[in-house]
Design a protein around this motif. Sequence first.
Motif, PDB file in Angstrom:
ATOM      1  N   SER A  89       0.830  -1.208   0.000  1.00  4.38           N
ATOM      2  CA  SER A  89       0.000   0.000   0.000  1.00  4.38           C
ATOM      3  C   SER A  89       0.868   1.262   0.000  1.00  4.38           C
ATOM      4  O   SER A  89       0.506   2.256  -0.642  1.00  4.38           O
ATOM      5  N   ALA A  90       1.990   1.242   0.683  1.00 10.35           N
ATOM      6  CA  ALA A  90       2.888   2.402   0.678  1.00 10.35           C
ATOM      7  C   ALA A  90       3.489   2.601  -0.713  1.00 10.35           C
ATOM      8  O   ALA A  90       3.620   3.740  -1.175  1.00 10.35           O
ATOM      9  N   ARG A  91       3.838   1.517  -1.386  1.00  9.83           N
ATOM     10  CA  ARG A  91       4.372   1.635  -2.752  1.00  9.83           C
ATOM     11  C   ARG A  91       3.335   2.255  -3.690  1.00  9.83           C
ATOM     12  O   ARG A  91       3.670   3.103  -4.525  1.00  9.83           O
ATOM     13  N   LYS A  92       2.076   1.861  -3.540  1.00 11.08           N
ATOM     14  CA  LYS A  92       1.013   2.440  -4.373  1.00 11.08           C
ATOM     15  C   LYS A  92       0.848   3.926  -4.090  1.00 11.08           C
ATOM     16  O   LYS A  92       0.683   4.738  -5.007  1.00 11.08           O
ATOM     17  N   VAL A  94       3.108   5.995  -2.896  1.00  7.72           N
ATOM     18  CA  VAL A  94       4.293   6.689  -3.405  1.00  7.72           C
ATOM     19  C   VAL A  94       4.187   6.853  -4.922  1.00  7.72           C
ATOM     20  O   VAL A  94       4.452   7.936  -5.463  1.00  7.72           O
ATOM     21  N   ALA A  95       3.773   5.795  -5.619  1.00 10.43           N
ATOM     22  CA  ALA A  95       3.636   5.866  -7.085  1.00 10.43           C
ATOM     23  C   ALA A  95       2.605   6.913  -7.491  1.00 10.43           C
ATOM     24  O   ALA A  95       2.825   7.677  -8.448  1.00 10.43           O
ATOM     25  N   ALA A  96       1.493   6.990  -6.776  1.00  8.10           N
ATOM     26  CA  ALA A  96       0.459   7.987  -7.081  1.00  8.10           C
ATOM     27  C   ALA A  96       0.996   9.399  -6.836  1.00  8.10           C
ATOM     28  O   ALA A  96       0.752  10.307  -7.645  1.00  8.10           O
ATOM     29  N   TRP A  97       1.729   9.596  -5.755  1.00 10.53           N
ATOM     30  CA  TRP A  97       2.317  10.905  -5.473  1.00 10.53           C
ATOM     31  C   TRP A  97       3.294  11.303  -6.581  1.00 10.53           C
ATOM     32  O   TRP A  97       3.312  12.447  -7.041  1.00 10.53           O
ATOM     33  N   VAL A 149       7.782   9.092   8.678  1.00  9.40           N
ATOM     34  CA  VAL A 149       7.698   7.743   8.139  1.00  9.40           C
ATOM     35  C   VAL A 149       7.077   6.838   9.192  1.00  9.40           C
ATOM     36  O   VAL A 149       7.561   6.764  10.321  1.00  9.40           O
ATOM     37  N   GLN A 150       5.999   6.149   8.810  1.00 12.63           N
ATOM     38  CA  GLN A 150       5.314   5.229   9.716  1.00 12.63           C
ATOM     39  C   GLN A 150       5.687   3.804   9.332  1.00 12.63           C
ATOM     40  O   GLN A 150       5.709   3.453   8.146  1.00 12.63           O
ATOM     41  N   SER A 151       5.994   2.989  10.339  1.00 10.09           N
ATOM     42  CA  SER A 151       6.371   1.585  10.121  1.00 10.09           C
ATOM     43  C   SER A 151       5.499   0.669  10.964  1.00 10.09           C
ATOM     44  O   SER A 151       5.163   0.996  12.102  1.00 10.09           O
ATOM     45  N   ASP A 152       5.177  -0.476  10.412  1.00  9.17           N
ATOM     46  CA  ASP A 152       4.429  -1.494  11.134  1.00  9.17           C
ATOM     47  C   ASP A 152       5.378  -2.205  12.092  1.00  9.17           C
ATOM     48  O   ASP A 152       6.452  -2.664  11.676  1.00  9.17           O
ATOM     49  N   THR A 159       4.877   1.786   6.123  1.00  8.98           N
ATOM     50  CA  THR A 159       3.486   1.763   5.678  1.00  8.98           C
ATOM     51  C   THR A 159       2.979   3.133   5.223  1.00  8.98           C
ATOM     52  O   THR A 159       1.934   3.208   4.574  1.00  8.98           O
ATOM     53  N   ASP A 160       3.712   4.202   5.564  1.00 10.46           N
ATOM     54  CA  ASP A 160       3.285   5.528   5.139  1.00 10.46           C
ATOM     55  C   ASP A 160       4.457   6.483   5.199  1.00 10.46           C
ATOM     56  O   ASP A 160       5.320   6.384   6.082  1.00 10.46           O
TER      57      ASP A 160
END
Length: 165
Positions: A89-92, A94-97, A149-152, A159-160
């Motif tokens: 979800s983070a990759r998606k 980032v790609a949209a940004w 930066v948020q990490s699980d 994750t964000d």
Amino acid sequence: MSIRIRTTPLTVVALAAGLALAAVTPALAGTAATSSRPAAATTAQGDPRNVTQRVTDFYGAYIDAVWDTEDPASGAGAKALRDFYLSASARKKVAAWEKRNHADGILFAQNVPVKWKVAYTGSGMGHATSRVTLTWSDGKHPEVSRIDVQSDLTTRKITDLKPAE
């Protein structure tokens, strides 16, 4: 007065001046230009279980990969790092940004910083947050930007990412 007594103070002064010059010369030489040599006393350590350390590892490796644009492996390396360290979800996101802003969604910029650091800023609800500070120039008043930066905590994946307010 003997010759030995008169030369001893001169020898001490000459030796002290020589040692002072030897200590100052490398410092003065380092101010003229930046060097690609590593610092003599640089040390590093890490812990793959620590999510802030993983953010640090990611940004260090990612910046290295995108800095070396002349290396044919740099693009593939940057992509592999994103695939490994970021959740799907983070990759998606980032790609949209990147599509909207025509810039790098990890650095939130079109260029590459000269320095970076990462600090833990808190945790809760299964996530930890780190603040990444990117330095874009050298000198007395360098330009900096910050990214939260948020990490699980379970997967240790990022994750964000978002520019800090």
